[in-house]
Design an enzyme around this catalytic site. Structure first.
Site, PDB file in Angstrom:
ATOM      1  N   TYR A 186       0.829  -1.197   0.000  1.00  0.00           N
ATOM      2  CA  TYR A 186       0.000   0.000   0.000  1.00  0.00           C
ATOM      3  C   TYR A 186       0.869   1.255   0.000  1.00  0.00           C
ATOM      4  CZ  TYR A 186      -3.572  -3.369   1.544  1.00  0.00           C
ATOM      5  OH  TYR A 186      -4.412  -4.453   1.660  1.00  0.00           O
ATOM      6  N   HIS A 211      -0.087 -12.260   1.632  1.00  0.00           N
ATOM      7  CA  HIS A 211      -0.834 -11.308   0.815  1.00  0.00           C
ATOM      8  C   HIS A 211      -0.969 -11.812  -0.622  1.00  0.00           C
ATOM      9  CE1 HIS A 211      -1.424  -6.701  -0.082  1.00  0.00           C
ATOM     10  NE2 HIS A 211      -2.525  -7.415  -0.239  1.00  0.00           N
TER      11      HIS A 211
END
Length: 327
Positions: A56, A144
């Site tokens: 992110y 992830h």
């Protein structure tokens, strides 16, 4: 705000969690002061679970979140980050991408994301995250998006997470994905505490009810549900709205408008029903909502606090909008 324990771990999450992708400049820049104010607003609303990832904003989300939480008592909140992508510095980095975005984030291209589900990559990722966050431990570590890296994820990355959990560097472990099949395998075949399932247990997509949620309930594992608005369509169904980050097909727009008509006939905004629906399943510990401003945070908290009559869910089932086993 109610808290729920994750699986057999000692880690707890609030029913509403703060997804920090947006404050990592997802799609557009967010002013640093606004990012801090969003975290402060979440805290004021009783949110005590915050989720981030190196992906992110090339670490920007982690840095901003760590700074915003710096003066909070460490044992008073739960924080998760993710492994599977490591950030390698780019020589002379800092140039803007041609479209102004680095894999969806409006940040200078100072680093290159590299998939790495090796044991060494997992440990390095956690160490790098701790440095960016300014912490000595994280409460939850997720693999992830290991969709295309299943073999390495199960053979190397997951066992390394178990070691980090045993060492006390992380408190709970699991995986975060946009699909249910591999998440179900983590629930059934490993000692994962929790999985993060995005977009597959919503008013528009109830596919997690076929495999993941029954398996989690049977094994005493927890599920955190993200993407409750399916990237926008359930927040504001209208022509041009997005579903899973693409333009919503007409049939799904029609279904979302039908859902809105039913919920509003019971005096309930569609956003409130979309937030509450995942929590009606006993395996779901919380919902994760990405927010970038104090107003968005306060709205999510207010919608989740709304009372929703059982008759609304019954009406949705009667009209074929919820599966029979949809709770």
């Amino acid at each position: 705000m109610r808290r729920n324990r994750l699986g057999n771990s000692a880690v707890e999450v609030t029913e509403l969690s703060f997804g920090a992708a947006a404050i990592g400049n997802l799609f557009r820049e967010v002013d640093p002061a606004e990012a801090t104010a969003a975290v402060d607003a979440a805290w004021d609303e009783g949110v005590r679970y915050f989720d981030t990832a190196p992906h992110y904003g090339l670490g920007l989300s982690e840095r901003r979140l760590g700074e915003a939480l710096r003066d909070r008592p460490r044992d008073s909140y739960t924080l998760s980050t993710k492994v599977g992508r490591v950030l390698d510095p780019l020589p002379g980095g800092g140039a803007a991408a041609s479209d102004g975005l680095s894999e969806g984030f409006a940040v200078p291209a100072t680093h290159r994301r590299r998939w790495d589900f090796s044991a060494a990559g997992v440990r390095r990722s956690i160490e790098d995250s701790l440095r960016r966050l300014g912490l000595d431990r994280v409460d939850i570590a997720y693999l992830h998006d290991p969709d295309d890296h299943g073999e390495a994820a199960f053979r190397e990355a997951y066992p390394e997470l178990e070691k980090l959990r045993a060492e006390g560097v992380v408190g709970a472990i699991g995986a975060g994905m946009n699909q249910t099949a591999m998440l179900t395998r983590f629930v059934v075949d490993t000692d994962a505490d929790v999985v993060l399932c995005a977009g597959r247990h919503t008013l528009l997509d109830q596919s997690a009810l076929t495999d993941l949620l029954p398996a989690a309930a049977a094994r005493g594992r927890s599920v955190v549900v993200g993407g409750v608005f399916n990237s926008g369509l359930l927040a504001d169904p209208r022509p041009g709205a997005t579903y899973d980050y693409a333009a919503a097909p007409l049939n799904l727009l029609d279904r979302a408008l039908h859902l809105k008509a039913v919920t509003e006939s019971h005096g309930v905004p569609l956003r409130a029903a979309a937030l509450r629906y995942p929590l009606t399943h006993p395996a779901v510990a919380g919902v994760l909502v990405g927010t970038r401003s104090p107003d968005e945070v306060r709205d999510a908290a207010a919608q989740l606090r709304r009372e929703i009559p059982d008759a609304l869910w019954d009406d949705l089932r009667d009209q074929g909008l919820l599966t029979e086993n949809g709770h």
